[in-house]
Motif scaffolding. Structure first.
Motif, PDB file in Angstrom:
ATOM      1  N   LEU A  81     -58.109  31.133 -11.144  1.00 35.94           N
ATOM      2  CA  LEU A  81     -57.089  30.403 -10.412  1.00 35.94           C
ATOM      3  C   LEU A  81     -57.645  29.648  -9.210  1.00 35.94           C
ATOM      4  O   LEU A  81     -57.386  28.455  -9.038  1.00 35.94           O
ATOM      5  N   PHE A 123     -52.723  27.364 -16.750  1.00 33.18           N
ATOM      6  CA  PHE A 123     -52.121  27.975 -15.570  1.00 33.18           C
ATOM      7  C   PHE A 123     -50.713  27.417 -15.394  1.00 33.18           C
ATOM      8  O   PHE A 123     -50.502  26.442 -14.674  1.00 33.18           O
ATOM      9  N   VAL A 167     -49.665  34.064 -15.582  1.00 35.66           N
ATOM     10  CA  VAL A 167     -50.947  33.642 -15.016  1.00 35.66           C
ATOM     11  C   VAL A 167     -51.462  34.702 -14.054  1.00 35.66           C
ATOM     12  O   VAL A 167     -52.652  35.055 -14.065  1.00 35.66           O
TER      13      VAL A 167
END
Lengths: 214, 134
Positions: A99, A173, A205
């Motif tokens: 991320l 994502f 996610v």
């Protein structure tokens, strides 16, 4: 017939000499190289196009929020393609699977590709695990946009929010991204307005992130 | 035995399929190859999140059939099943097919996650197949 009318006239090719239709047909998109010299678009050209897009969408919506949603969808398509092209072309040969790195990629590489500068800040919302925001003092798309008073909090940078959403979503994502105006006051200067792009990531996610973090 | 190449969307829809040499009516293994390709999707899902490379090498095997995968930046999966073709050829094939896909996807009229019907894309994939596998 010119195919790329709005590019910088740096290399003055005689493109306006007559090109027959068959020659254009031969010039298939699949035959053209992906690596090319950086071509730039005039800001005024883009601004006119963007202003037209906003006006066009305006006639097809009832509320300001709908207009932002439409702009977001428009940007989504840009984000998808920009991510695909950029990852392939920049010889990075890497996908982003974490991320923080994909957010950094968007803030720096994607922003530079689209706007020739990286975004001002990327921050995490305090005490929220799944929320981040990208801050931009003067979003390029808003430079020549002035919002009428009766449009409330409309921020046409919703288009850019859509770009972020498109890039994030296609990289796996899933997130919702929205653009907001924020008033800032600092001692050294007058009160000013910045745009923030609020990124709220999907729970799936975050679950995957936790797993990858081990 | 023949080779099957497929493009699968992030939502597991089949976008494109090609076989080398082109599939004939008598080829009874075509549906088997299709089946083992789709069976490998679960394993692929795990591999995708464990490496940052596009090319994922051999991800699965079924008897003497080996399944190779490549995942693009936007999570589109390119899969290929073959029996004992050199890995170098497979890798180059997938890389070049990936480049073609990126070019295709840049078209503003291209809808990601819709079946790929472009005839020129098909021609070029066939050409690539001839180049590497014949």
């Amino acid at each position: 017939m010119e195919l790329r009318r709005f590019t910088q006239p740096s290399a003055t090719k005689p493109t306006h000499t007559t090109v027959s239709n068959s020659e254009i047909a031969k010039w298939n998109i699949l035959d053209r190289p992906l690596t090319r010299s950086r071509e730039e678009l005039y800001l005024s050209t883009f601004s006119f196009l963007f202003a037209e897009a906003v006006q066009y969408l305006q006639t097809r919506v009832q509320q300001v929020s709908e207009l932002e949603e439409k702009l977001n969808q428009l940007g989504y398509r840009v984000g998808q393609r920009a991510l695909e092209l950029l990852c392939f072309r920049e010889k990075l040969n890497r996908r982003e699977i974490r991320l923080v790195s994909i957010l950094g990629f968007i803030r720096v590489q994607l922003w530079k590709f689209l706007f020739k500068k990286s975004a001002d800040y990327l921050k995490k919302v305090t005490d929220r695990e799944d929320e981040y925001y990208i801050e931009e003092e003067e979003p390029l798309v808003n430079r020549y946009i002035s919002v009428p008073k009766d449009f409330g909090q409309l921020n046409c940078a919703a288009f850019m929010a859509g770009i972020i959403r498109g890039a994030l979503d296609s990289a796996g994502f899933t997130a919702s991204v929205s653009a907001h105006y924020i008033h800032r006051e600092e001692k050294s200067r007058l009160a000013f307005t910045v745009t923030i792009f609020m990124i709220r990531l999907d729970e799936s996610v975050m679950n995957r992130e936790r797993k990858l973090a081990g | 035995m023949a080779i099957t190449f497929v493009i699968v969307s992030p939502q597991d829809q089949l976008l494109y399929e090609a076989t080398f040499p082109p599939v004939s009516q008598t080829d009874e293994t075509a549906h088997l190859r299709e089946f083992i390709l789709f069976a490998s999707l679960d394993i692929l899902e795990q591999v995708v999140w464990s490496t940052r490379d596009f090319y994922l090498k051999a991800i699965d095997r079924f008897n003497d059939q080996i399944i190779y995968g490549l995942v693009t930046a936007s999570s589109v999966r390119l899969l290929l099943v073959s029996d004992g073709k050199s890995e170098e050829a497979v890798k180059n094939f997938l890389q070049e097919a990936y480049e073609l896909y990126v070019k295709l996807a840049l078209n503003p009229f291209f809808e990601p996650c819709k079946p790929i019907l472009s005839t020129s894309f098909h021609e070029r994939i066939q050409k690539l197949g001839k180049k590497y596998f014949v």
